[in-house]
Design an enzyme around this catalytic site. Structure first.
Site, PDB file in Angstrom:
ATOM      1  N   PHE A  12      42.184  26.432  35.307  1.00 35.22           N
ATOM      2  CA  PHE A  12      41.536  25.379  34.519  1.00 35.22           C
ATOM      3  C   PHE A  12      40.155  25.815  33.989  1.00 35.22           C
ATOM      4  CE2 PHE A  12      38.624  21.572  35.476  1.00 35.22           C
ATOM      5  CZ  PHE A  12      38.555  21.172  34.152  1.00 35.22           C
ATOM      6  N   ILE A  13      39.200  26.036  34.883  1.00 33.01           N
ATOM      7  CA  ILE A  13      37.845  26.332  34.401  1.00 33.01           C
ATOM      8  C   ILE A  13      37.791  27.733  33.808  1.00 33.01           C
ATOM      9  CG2 ILE A  13      35.385  26.365  34.969  1.00 33.01           C
ATOM     10  CD1 ILE A  13      35.986  24.582  37.360  1.00 33.01           C
ATOM     11  N   ASP A  34      44.346  37.694  37.170  1.00 29.70           N
ATOM     12  CA  ASP A  34      44.817  36.412  37.704  1.00 29.70           C
ATOM     13  C   ASP A  34      46.176  36.616  38.368  1.00 29.70           C
ATOM     14  OD1 ASP A  34      44.079  33.167  36.845  1.00 29.70           O
ATOM     15  OD2 ASP A  34      45.976  33.637  37.824  1.00 29.70           O
ATOM     16  N   ALA A  83      38.498  32.939  40.539  1.00 25.80           N
ATOM     17  CA  ALA A  83      39.783  32.874  41.257  1.00 25.80           C
ATOM     18  C   ALA A  83      39.603  32.245  42.628  1.00 25.80           C
ATOM     19  CB  ALA A  83      40.378  34.272  41.397  1.00 25.80           C
ATOM     20  N   THR A 135      31.045  25.644  44.373  1.00 25.70           N
ATOM     21  CA  THR A 135      31.184  24.182  44.265  1.00 25.70           C
ATOM     22  C   THR A 135      30.068  23.458  45.016  1.00 25.70           C
ATOM     23  OG1 THR A 135      32.572  22.359  45.048  1.00 25.70           O
ATOM     24  CG2 THR A 135      32.805  24.402  46.219  1.00 25.70           C
ATOM     25  N   ASP A 136      29.788  22.233  44.599  1.00 26.62           N
ATOM     26  CA  ASP A 136      28.815  21.415  45.335  1.00 26.62           C
ATOM     27  C   ASP A 136      29.374  20.941  46.675  1.00 26.62           C
ATOM     28  OD1 ASP A 136      30.664  19.554  44.381  1.00 26.62           O
ATOM     29  OD2 ASP A 136      29.172  18.188  43.539  1.00 26.62           O
ATOM     30  N   GLU A 137      30.704  21.104  46.871  1.00 26.66           N
ATOM     31  CA  GLU A 137      31.320  20.590  48.104  1.00 26.66           C
ATOM     32  C   GLU A 137      30.847  21.339  49.345  1.00 26.66           C
ATOM     33  OE1 GLU A 137      35.489  19.542  47.767  1.00 26.66           O
ATOM     34  OE2 GLU A 137      35.311  19.305  45.612  1.00 26.66           O
ATOM     35  N   TYR A 161      38.951  23.774  52.233  1.00 26.88           N
ATOM     36  CA  TYR A 161      38.558  24.309  50.914  1.00 26.88           C
ATOM     37  C   TYR A 161      37.060  24.579  50.869  1.00 26.88           C
ATOM     38  CZ  TYR A 161      36.917  24.095  46.071  1.00 26.88           C
ATOM     39  OH  TYR A 161      36.257  24.355  44.891  1.00 26.88           O
ATOM     40  N   ALA A 163      34.898  24.806  53.231  1.00 22.81           N
ATOM     41  CA  ALA A 163      34.456  25.790  54.227  1.00 22.81           C
ATOM     42  C   ALA A 163      34.729  27.209  53.731  1.00 22.81           C
ATOM     43  CB  ALA A 163      35.170  25.547  55.555  1.00 22.81           C
ATOM     44  N   LYS A 165      34.901  28.149  50.578  1.00 30.06           N
ATOM     45  CA  LYS A 165      33.950  28.436  49.493  1.00 30.06           C
ATOM     46  C   LYS A 165      32.564  28.727  50.071  1.00 30.06           C
ATOM     47  CE  LYS A 165      34.502  28.373  45.600  1.00 30.06           C
ATOM     48  NZ  LYS A 165      35.000  29.402  44.618  1.00 30.06           N
ATOM     49  N   PRO A 216      47.592   6.660  42.201  1.00 28.69           N
ATOM     50  CA  PRO A 216      47.205   6.584  43.611  1.00 28.69           C
ATOM     51  C   PRO A 216      45.684   6.665  43.779  1.00 28.69           C
ATOM     52  CG  PRO A 216      48.136   8.757  43.100  1.00 28.69           C
ATOM     53  CD  PRO A 216      48.092   7.987  41.816  1.00 28.69           C
ATOM     54  N   GLY A 308      39.152  13.013  56.366  1.00 28.06           N
ATOM     55  CA  GLY A 308      37.831  13.643  56.215  1.00 28.06           C
ATOM     56  C   GLY A 308      37.249  13.498  54.816  1.00 28.06           C
ATOM     57  N   HIS A 309      37.677  12.487  54.087  1.00 30.49           N
ATOM     58  CA  HIS A 309      37.306  12.303  52.673  1.00 30.49           C
ATOM     59  C   HIS A 309      35.787  12.210  52.488  1.00 30.49           C
ATOM     60  CE1 HIS A 309      38.565   9.941  48.791  1.00 30.49           C
ATOM     61  NE2 HIS A 309      37.839  11.014  48.529  1.00 30.49           N
TER      62      HIS A 309
HETATM   63  P1  NAD Z   1      42.344  26.365  39.463  1.00 28.42           P
HETATM   64  O1  NAD Z   1      43.050  26.118  40.761  1.00 28.42           O
HETATM   65  O2  NAD Z   1      42.701  25.560  38.263  1.00 28.42           O
HETATM   66  O3  NAD Z   1      42.560  27.900  39.024  1.00 28.42           O
HETATM   67  C1  NAD Z   1      42.441  28.954  39.931  1.00 28.42           C
HETATM   68  C2  NAD Z   1      42.928  30.223  39.232  1.00 28.42           C
HETATM   69  O4  NAD Z   1      42.784  31.312  40.163  1.00 28.42           O
HETATM   70  C3  NAD Z   1      44.409  30.175  38.829  1.00 28.42           C
HETATM   71  O5  NAD Z   1      44.572  30.740  37.555  1.00 28.42           O
HETATM   72  C4  NAD Z   1      45.087  31.025  39.898  1.00 28.42           C
HETATM   73  O6  NAD Z   1      46.276  31.655  39.427  1.00 28.42           O
HETATM   74  C5  NAD Z   1      44.001  32.047  40.202  1.00 28.42           C
HETATM   75  N1  NAD Z   1      44.141  32.623  41.542  1.00 28.42           N
HETATM   76  C6  NAD Z   1      44.329  31.957  42.726  1.00 28.42           C
HETATM   77  N2  NAD Z   1      44.425  32.839  43.732  1.00 28.42           N
HETATM   78  C7  NAD Z   1      44.258  34.075  43.191  1.00 28.42           C
HETATM   79  C8  NAD Z   1      44.239  35.387  43.732  1.00 28.42           C
HETATM   80  N3  NAD Z   1      44.406  35.617  45.038  1.00 28.42           N
HETATM   81  N4  NAD Z   1      44.026  36.434  42.897  1.00 28.42           N
HETATM   82  C9  NAD Z   1      43.868  36.225  41.569  1.00 28.42           C
HETATM   83  N5  NAD Z   1      43.889  35.003  40.995  1.00 28.42           N
HETATM   84  C10 NAD Z   1      44.082  33.944  41.804  1.00 28.42           C
HETATM   85  O7  NAD Z   1      40.817  26.278  39.816  1.00 28.42           O
HETATM   86  P2  NAD Z   1      39.602  25.716  38.930  1.00 28.42           P
HETATM   87  O8  NAD Z   1      39.534  24.254  39.093  1.00 28.42           O
HETATM   88  O9  NAD Z   1      39.678  26.311  37.577  1.00 28.42           O
HETATM   89  O10 NAD Z   1      38.358  26.337  39.727  1.00 28.42           O
HETATM   90  C11 NAD Z   1      37.860  27.638  39.404  1.00 28.42           C
HETATM   91  C12 NAD Z   1      36.683  27.960  40.308  1.00 28.42           C
HETATM   92  O11 NAD Z   1      35.664  26.987  40.133  1.00 28.42           O
HETATM   93  C13 NAD Z   1      37.041  27.940  41.796  1.00 28.42           C
HETATM   94  O12 NAD Z   1      36.362  29.013  42.411  1.00 28.42           O
HETATM   95  C14 NAD Z   1      36.516  26.604  42.298  1.00 28.42           C
HETATM   96  O13 NAD Z   1      36.143  26.679  43.643  1.00 28.42           O
HETATM   97  C15 NAD Z   1      35.308  26.425  41.395  1.00 28.42           C
HETATM   98  N6  NAD Z   1      34.912  25.031  41.134  1.00 28.42           N
HETATM   99  C16 NAD Z   1      35.852  24.127  40.677  1.00 28.42           C
HETATM  100  C17 NAD Z   1      35.454  22.819  40.382  1.00 28.42           C
HETATM  101  C18 NAD Z   1      36.443  21.808  39.824  1.00 28.42           C
HETATM  102  O14 NAD Z   1      36.073  20.650  39.625  1.00 28.42           O
HETATM  103  N7  NAD Z   1      37.683  22.180  39.530  1.00 28.42           N
HETATM  104  C19 NAD Z   1      34.125  22.442  40.564  1.00 28.42           C
HETATM  105  C20 NAD Z   1      33.201  23.397  41.020  1.00 28.42           C
HETATM  106  C21 NAD Z   1      33.614  24.687  41.292  1.00 28.42           C
HETATM  107  P1  TYD Z   2      39.940  15.652  43.228  1.00 29.80           P
HETATM  108  O1  TYD Z   2      40.179  15.609  41.754  1.00 29.80           O
HETATM  109  O2  TYD Z   2      41.060  16.125  44.122  1.00 29.80           O
HETATM  110  O3  TYD Z   2      38.603  16.500  43.447  1.00 29.80           O
HETATM  111  P2  TYD Z   2      37.722  16.705  44.811  1.00 29.80           P
HETATM  112  O4  TYD Z   2      38.507  16.274  45.979  1.00 29.80           O
HETATM  113  O5  TYD Z   2      37.478  18.176  44.811  1.00 29.80           O
HETATM  114  O6  TYD Z   2      36.473  15.906  44.596  1.00 29.80           O
HETATM  115  O7  TYD Z   2      39.543  14.189  43.716  1.00 29.80           O
HETATM  116  C1  TYD Z   2      38.456  13.501  43.136  1.00 29.80           C
HETATM  117  C2  TYD Z   2      38.303  12.190  43.863  1.00 29.80           C
HETATM  118  O8  TYD Z   2      39.438  11.368  43.588  1.00 29.80           O
HETATM  119  C3  TYD Z   2      38.272  12.350  45.365  1.00 29.80           C
HETATM  120  O9  TYD Z   2      37.357  11.381  45.912  1.00 29.80           O
HETATM  121  C4  TYD Z   2      39.690  12.030  45.816  1.00 29.80           C
HETATM  122  C5  TYD Z   2      40.139  11.015  44.772  1.00 29.80           C
HETATM  123  N1  TYD Z   2      41.576  11.027  44.445  1.00 29.80           N
HETATM  124  C6  TYD Z   2      42.291   9.833  44.435  1.00 29.80           C
HETATM  125  O10 TYD Z   2      41.765   8.741  44.737  1.00 29.80           O
HETATM  126  N2  TYD Z   2      43.619   9.870  44.081  1.00 29.80           N
HETATM  127  C7  TYD Z   2      44.251  11.041  43.753  1.00 29.80           C
HETATM  128  O11 TYD Z   2      45.474  11.023  43.457  1.00 29.80           O
HETATM  129  C8  TYD Z   2      43.493  12.258  43.745  1.00 29.80           C
HETATM  130  C9  TYD Z   2      44.150  13.568  43.393  1.00 29.80           C
HETATM  131  C10 TYD Z   2      42.162  12.195  44.086  1.00 29.80           C
END
Ligand code: NAD
Ligand code: TYD
Length: 373
Positions: A12-13, A34, A83, A135-137, A161, A163, A165, A216, A308-309
């Site tokens: 995604f990102i 990837d 990744a 991530t901020d998590e 997750y 932990a 990161k 949900p 653990g939400h």
């Molecule tokens: P995502 O799950 O959509 O994509 C992850 C990508 O990594 C996929 O293309 C997958 O094929 C690839 N991948 C997974 N394991 C791999 C491996 N062992 N070797 C090579 N490629 C591998 O994730 P995302 O949401 O795009 O997040 C990208 C990064 O940003 C992550 O490090 C995540 O922790 C961080 N991040 C995400 C968010 C968010 O809101 N999604 C917020 C802050 C930080």
């Molecule tokens: P999510 O998109 O999984 O991101 P993160 O857990 O990394 O913050 O979830 C965002 C928020 O939405 C989180 O508080 C959990 C909640 N959530 C739901 O209420 N229903 C759902 O189906 C999903 C996937 C998440």
């Protein structure tokens, strides 16, 4: 100009970043590494295949020697490391893959950069950069009246997750402190936008509303996240690569806190508006409540809470803004509207992701390895 190894660039990102970077830096070369897990979609990058500045490599970041070989072979001076296994719910069901990719995989990349850039000195130290996307998590959970996370907030990860990161962040820091590897790290809040895999809240919500499926909502729906449109995240990483200080950590966020239930109601209203205004659109999604004159909020279904939400995330991006000038361009309402419109315009993408048929498309297009060339 930097030449990049982008890990996780089919996710995604990562995919949003690759498209952003390709447009913003026309002379820069990009190699994407990837593994194409369930979250990686080769189709996200298909538009770049014809460009000789773009190379896709199907492989695992944890494979010994692979990243080092790519850094050497393509003479790359920058790693942008996305990744990861990224979904909290999956990490609760099966943490092993998270530790393997997020910790051991990151370590393999750090070893590669150290070997090629510092030991073999193939790139001048002042040109090399290992940028880690986190991530901020890692900071844990806030109460409703706590101030937002800053870069000095103590780490307190609560899920497998976060932990994993957190562990990767510490390794990146240690490679800078111990070996002098030029690193930067960004800790970003929740992203949303195009190519978002429909297992996360916002894309799941949009798709379920269009298909007339239950939405949900975990627990009481009052958990708060701080949302950032994904292209603003890409611009923030660009700003850190250009103007951030080596060895530093920058928090990235849109100052856009919202309770989950408010996100749900906003997205429902956006989809309802679009379908009511356009009969053809309503015809494409006959099961969506708006197509029958009802409100999509009728689909809201409160379900058992996530174990653990984390209650609330909120992030202060002041350091990033002060040092690089970065500010987000999208507000939550403009970003959500763009996202809904993207999902309406890209139905084949999300249908393919949901039924898995995009994998057959990848095989037909690229062969079983997913490698374009
Ligand atoms: P995502 O799950 O959509 O994509 C992850 C990508 O990594 C996929 O293309 C997958 O094929 C690839 N991948 C997974 N394991 C791999 C491996 N062992 N070797 C090579 N490629 C591998 O994730 P995302 O949401 O795009 O997040 C990208 C990064 O940003 C992550 O490090 C995540 O922790 C961080 N991040 C995400 C968010 C968010 O809101 N999604 C917020 C802050 C930080
Ligand atoms: P999510 O998109 O999984 O991101 P993160 O857990 O990394 O913050 O979830 C965002 C928020 O939405 C989180 O508080 C959990 C909640 N959530 C739901 O209420 N229903 C759902 O189906 C999903 C996937 C998440």
């Amino acid at each position: 100009m930097a030449d990049l190894l982008v890990t996780g660039g089919a996710g995604f990102i990562g995919a949003n970043f690759v498209h952003y970077w390709h447009a913003a830096h026309p002379s820069s070369r990009i190699v994407v590494l990837d593994a194409l897990t369930y979250a990686g979609n080769r189709a996200n990058l298909a538009a770049l295949d014809a460009d000789p500045r773009f190379t896709f490599v199907h492989g695992d970041i944890g494979t010994e020697g692979l990243a080092a070989d790519l850094l050497r072979r393509h003479a790359l001076d920058t790693v942008v490391h996305f990744a990861a296994e990224s979904h909290v719910d999956r990490s609760i069901l099966g943490p092993d893959a998270f530790l393997q990719t997020n910790i051991m995989g990151t370590h393999e990349l750090l070893k590669a950069a150290r070997q090629v850039w510092l030991e073999e000195q193939r790139v001048p130290r002042d040109r090399a950069r290992f940028h880690h996307v986190s991530t901020d998590e890692v900071y844990g959970s806030l109460s409703f009246d706590d101030p937002p996370f800053v870069e000095t907030t103590p780490y307190a990860p609560n899920s497998p997750y976060s932990a994993s990161k957190a562990a990767s962040d510490h390794l990146v820091r240690a490679y800078h402190h111990t070996y002098g590897l030029p690193v930067t790290t960004t800790n970003c809040s929740n992203n949303y936008g195009p190519w978002h895999f429909p297992e996360k809240l916002i894309p799941l919500l949009i798709v379920n509303v269009l298909l007339g499926r239950a939405i949900p909502v975990y627990g009481d729906g009052r958990n708060v996240r701080d949302w950032l449109y994904v292209e603003d995240h890409a611009r923030a990483i660009d700003a850190v690569l250009a103007r951030g200080r080596v060895g530093e950590v920058y928090n990235v966020g849109g100052r856009a806190e919202a309770a989950n239930i408010d996100i749900v109601r906003t997205v429902c209203a956006l989809v309802d508006d679009r379908l009511r205004a356009d009969a053809a659109l309503a015809g494409r999604f006959p099961a969506s409540p708006a197509s029958a004159g009802a409100a999509s909020t009728t689909l809201i279904t409160y379900v058992a809470d996530r174990p653990g939400h984390d209650r609330r995330y909120a992030i202060a991006p002041d350091k990033l803004t002060a040092e690089t000038g970065w500010t987000p361009r999208e507000t939550l309402s403009t970003g959500l509207a763009r996202t809904v419109d993207w999902f309406l315009a890209n139905e084949p993408w999300w249908r393919g992701v949901m039924d898995g048929s995009y994998r057959a498309w990848i095989d037909a297009q690229y062969g079983a390895t997913g490698a374009a060339r």
